[in-house]
Design a protein around this motif. Structure first.
Motif, short mmCIF file in Angstrom:
data_model
loop_
_atom_site.label_atom_id
_atom_site.label_comp_id
_atom_site.label_asym_id
_atom_site.label_seq_id
_atom_site.Cartn_x
_atom_site.Cartn_y
_atom_site.Cartn_z
N GLU A 24 -6.98 -8.13 4.50
CA GLU A 24 -6.27 -6.79 4.48
C GLU A 24 -6.17 -7.69 5.60
O GLU A 24 -4.76 -6.14 6.03
CB GLU A 24 -7.68 -5.63 5.08
CG GLU A 24 -7.69 -4.36 4.22
CD GLU A 24 -8.71 -3.41 4.68
OE1 GLU A 24 -9.43 -4.11 4.28
OE2 GLU A 24 -8.09 -2.75 5.26
N GLN A 54 2.91 3.50 -0.06
CA GLN A 54 2.79 2.99 -1.05
C GLN A 54 2.28 1.68 -1.69
O GLN A 54 1.38 1.46 -2.05
CB GLN A 54 3.73 3.34 -1.69
CG GLN A 54 4.27 5.24 -1.87
CD GLN A 54 3.69 5.60 -2.80
OE1 GLN A 54 2.67 5.26 -4.19
NE2 GLN A 54 3.81 7.16 -2.60
N ARG A 56 0.84 -0.17 0.41
CA ARG A 56 -0.36 -0.68 1.23
C ARG A 56 -1.83 -0.09 0.41
O ARG A 56 -2.15 -0.48 -0.25
CB ARG A 56 -0.56 0.17 2.34
CG ARG A 56 -2.31 -0.16 3.22
CD ARG A 56 -1.60 0.47 4.26
NE ARG A 56 -1.26 0.18 5.69
CZ ARG A 56 -0.27 0.79 6.24
NH1 ARG A 56 -0.29 1.78 5.98
NH2 ARG A 56 0.39 0.01 7.43
N GLU A 57 -1.26 0.80 0.38
CA GLU A 57 -2.29 1.74 -0.88
C GLU A 57 -2.36 0.75 -2.17
O GLU A 57 -3.87 0.42 -2.35
CB GLU A 57 -1.45 3.31 -1.48
CG GLU A 57 -2.96 3.79 -1.89
CD GLU A 57 -2.32 5.64 -2.30
OE1 GLU A 57 -2.87 5.21 -3.20
OE2 GLU A 57 -1.91 5.98 -1.68
N ARG A 58 -1.41 0.29 -2.90
CA ARG A 58 -1.51 0.09 -4.38
C ARG A 58 -2.09 -2.06 -4.14
O ARG A 58 -2.68 -1.99 -4.87
CB ARG A 58 -0.34 -0.90 -4.81
CG ARG A 58 -0.61 1.42 -5.32
CD ARG A 58 1.34 1.15 -5.91
NE ARG A 58 1.01 -0.40 -7.72
CZ ARG A 58 1.96 -0.76 -8.18
NH1 ARG A 58 3.22 0.17 -8.38
NH2 ARG A 58 1.86 -1.32 -8.79
N LEU A 60 -4.13 -3.48 -1.10
CA LEU A 60 -5.56 -2.65 -1.02
C LEU A 60 -5.91 -2.56 -2.33
O LEU A 60 -7.60 -2.67 -1.75
CB LEU A 60 -5.70 -1.36 -0.19
CG LEU A 60 -4.65 -2.13 1.43
CD1 LEU A 60 -4.99 -1.39 2.82
CD2 LEU A 60 -5.48 -3.60 2.30
N GLY A 61 -5.44 -2.49 -3.25
CA GLY A 61 -6.23 -1.66 -4.19
C GLY A 61 -6.86 -2.85 -5.29
O GLY A 61 -6.89 -3.87 -4.91
N ALA A 62 -7.83 -2.57 -5.86
CA ALA A 62 -8.41 -3.87 -6.86
C ALA A 62 -7.32 -4.52 -7.27
O ALA A 62 -7.75 -5.95 -7.68
CB ALA A 62 -8.90 -3.01 -7.77
N GLU A 63 -6.29 -4.03 -7.65
CA GLU A 63 -5.00 -4.79 -8.78
C GLU A 63 -4.54 -6.33 -8.12
O GLU A 63 -4.11 -7.43 -8.44
CB GLU A 63 -4.24 -4.26 -9.70
CG GLU A 63 -2.73 -3.31 -7.85
CD GLU A 63 -2.47 -2.69 -8.86
OE1 GLU A 63 -1.48 -2.72 -9.52
OE2 GLU A 63 -1.90 -1.75 -8.38
N LYS A 66 -7.58 -8.28 -6.70
CA LYS A 66 -8.58 -9.07 -7.98
C LYS A 66 -8.06 -10.71 -8.65
O LYS A 66 -8.48 -11.14 -9.72
CB LYS A 66 -9.85 -8.13 -9.32
CG LYS A 66 -10.65 -7.50 -8.53
CD LYS A 66 -11.60 -6.75 -9.86
CE LYS A 66 -12.64 -5.64 -9.34
NZ LYS A 66 -12.80 -4.77 -10.60
N ILE A 77 4.11 -5.39 -7.03
CA ILE A 77 3.80 -4.34 -6.79
C ILE A 77 5.20 -4.08 -5.69
O ILE A 77 5.83 -2.95 -5.88
CB ILE A 77 2.73 -3.93 -5.21
CG1 ILE A 77 1.72 -4.42 -6.47
CG2 ILE A 77 3.01 -2.93 -4.70
CD1 ILE A 77 0.12 -3.78 -5.45
N GLU A 81 7.78 -0.97 -6.96
CA GLU A 81 8.23 0.57 -5.14
C GLU A 81 9.49 0.63 -4.68
O GLU A 81 9.89 1.55 -5.15
CB GLU A 81 6.80 -0.02 -3.94
CG GLU A 81 5.76 0.24 -4.54
CD GLU A 81 5.00 2.00 -4.98
OE1 GLU A 81 6.90 2.42 -4.45
OE2 GLU A 81 4.49 1.79 -5.58
#
Ligand code: GDP
Ligand code: MG
Length: 466
Positions: A24, A54, A56-58, A60-63, A66, A77, A81
């Motif tokens: 993070e 936008q 940031r959200e993506r 920090l997501g799993a994609e 992982k 990403i 965007e």
């Protein structure tokens, strides 16, 4: 275009791609840098805020977390965007109506309306085989009408004469009538501009609009005006129902803020980019390609299209055939390649479209600028046919003769020969597939995977041989 932003984002991308693991913390840090880069590119603040949120959200997501290559996933990403920001897909002109389809251009004085009319006329004629008529309603500046007439002659479209004393609305109607009677496919309407948005200009523009009922009303805006571009576009849109935007002078715009903000601020698609003063310097706007360019991935598709339009197909095949037969790539071939480059608008136009070129950066463009290309052609011209076919025979005294013959230095002859050798080596690598396969590989699959091109390896022979 975008060179500053592109350099910044490329550097950020490279750094994060190198990281095996994203936390993070380092995502926050990277996002801060991206934000700074966008603000410095003069992207509107609300647009930057949304964009960062936008991403940031993506991110920090799993994609990303992982992913085996989180850095690359992050860059992807950002790319996605950017594409989103600029409108997803290419919005082409929609001329589907009973002819003549009227295309009206509006914008401030000096934004590039008249030039863009000429470019559009040329594009419609050459690529879409349309019969095009142009008319100027700029009766306030004496030279404006002549300027359009001259350009119309140059690009081979017809010109409807304008009486500067007459009411522009009347002229507009008469031009549409003439276009109908003459079975024109398209009528291009050039309008008057002023130095700033004003009441009188807006009211005239909207009366012209009502009189000719355009299928496309394009707002022409100078990209160098940065964020102002977006706000002027919005002001126009309140008075005129705009269907799209033409962003001009992107060739001189190192920041690119207008291109990134304007869609979001106005809700209107950018349809074309003006990329130079000449009448062929207009490109359909493809958000995904521009995003790739900004991230230093190169705009391979525009490059291939440009190539296909300009490269002499027969010549390409001949060269491919020759190489396949195991014949070497000689200096005659190199000269042909150089001539192709000049045909395609020179190195400058090609450089920022090629992947990896951003990274190789100014070094390459300095060494391989248009002057350099012309010099190389001059040196090859100064050789005998035998020397061109078998460069190994070129010894010291021959080098001196070639240098004198082309008005250049022996070092430059040496550099040419060295470059030729490198190109020869590269051609050997490509020999198996030939030109066609190589071009397919270049354009393959649309978006380039970040970092997926070997440095210089994606370049066609003759363009990357350094
Ligand atoms: P108008 O007043 O809106 O009709 O603007 P013009 O078409 O007369 O253009 C104003 C100036 O901008 C001219 O010198 C054009 O050559 C120049 N111009 C227009 N479009 C471009 C472009 O895409 N790139 C560059 N470098 N110059 C452009
Ligand atoms: Mg004009």
């Amino acid at each position: 275009m975008f060179s500053n932003l592109s350099d910044r984002l490329e550097a950020i991308g490279k750094r994060i791609k190198g990281k095996g693991r994203l936390t993070e913390d380092n995502i926050q840090e990277t996002l801060r840098e991206v934000r700074m880069a966008l603000l410095e590119a003069d992207v509107a603040l609300p647009v930057v805020k949304d964009f960062i949120a936008q991403v940031r959200e993506r991110a920090l997501g799993a994609e990303v977390m992982k992913s085996l290559t989180p850095g690359q996933a992050f860059v992807k990403i950002v790319h996605g965007e950017l594409v989103q920001l600029m409108g997803e897909e290419n919005d082409a002109l929609d001329l589907s109506t009973r002819p003549p389809a009227v295309v009206m251009l509006a914008g401030l004085q000096g934004s590039g309306k008249t030039t863009s009319i000429a470019k559009l006329g040329r594009l419609l004629r050459e690529r879409e085989k349309k019969k095009v008529l142009a008319v100027s309603l700029d009766v306030y500046r004496p030279a404006a009408i002549d300027q359009l007439q001259r350009l119309a002659d140059e690009v081979g479209m017809d010109f409807h004469p304008t009486d500067p004393e007459a009411d522009p609305i009347k002229t507009a109607k008469a031009a549409k009538e003439a276009a109908r009677k003459g079975y024109y496919d398209v009528l291009l309407v050039d309008t008057a501009g002023r130095l700033s948005v004003d009441e009188a200009m807006m009211s005239e523009a909207s009366r012209v609009h009502a009189a000719v009922e355009p299928v496309e009303t394009l707002f022409v805006v100078d990209s160098m005006t940065g964020q102002d571009a977006a706000s002027t576009a919005r002001a126009f849109d309140e008075a005129l129902p705009l269907t799209g935007l033409v962003l001009t002078k992107t060739d001189g715009d190192a920041r690119g803020g207008a291109a990134l903000s304007i869609r979001q601020v106005t809700g209107k698609p950018i349809k074309f980019l003006g990329v130079g003063e000449k009448t062929d310097a207009l490109e359909p706007f493809h958000p995904d390609r521009v995003a790739s360019r900004i991230l230093g991935m190169g705009d391979v598709l525009s490059f291939v299209e440009n190539m296909e339009r300009n490269v002499d197909q027969a010549q390409a095949e001949r060269m491919a055939g020759k190489l396949k037969k195991g014949k070497g790539f000689d200096l005659e071939d190199m000269r042909e390649q150089m001539q192709q480059i000049t045909k395609m608008g020179g190195m400058d136009g090609l450089m920022d479209k090629l992947p990896g070129m951003g990274q190789m950066g100014s070094q390459v463009s300095q060494q391989m600028d248009d002057q350099q290309v012309r010099r190389q052609i001059a040196m090859i011209n100064a050789m005998t046919p035998g020397e061109r076919r078998k460069p190994e025979v070129i010894n010291g005294s021959r080098k001196r003769r070639i240098a004198v013959g082309s008005g250049l230095q022996v070092q430059e002859v040496n550099r040419l020969l060295k470059q030729h050798k490198q190109m020869q080596k590269m051609m050997k690598q490509f020999r198996k597939g030939g030109m066609k396969k190589m071009m397919r590989q270049l354009g393959g699959g649309g978006g380039m995977p970040p970092g997926g091109m070997p440095p210089g390896g994606g370049l066609p022979p003759g363009l990357g041989g350094r």
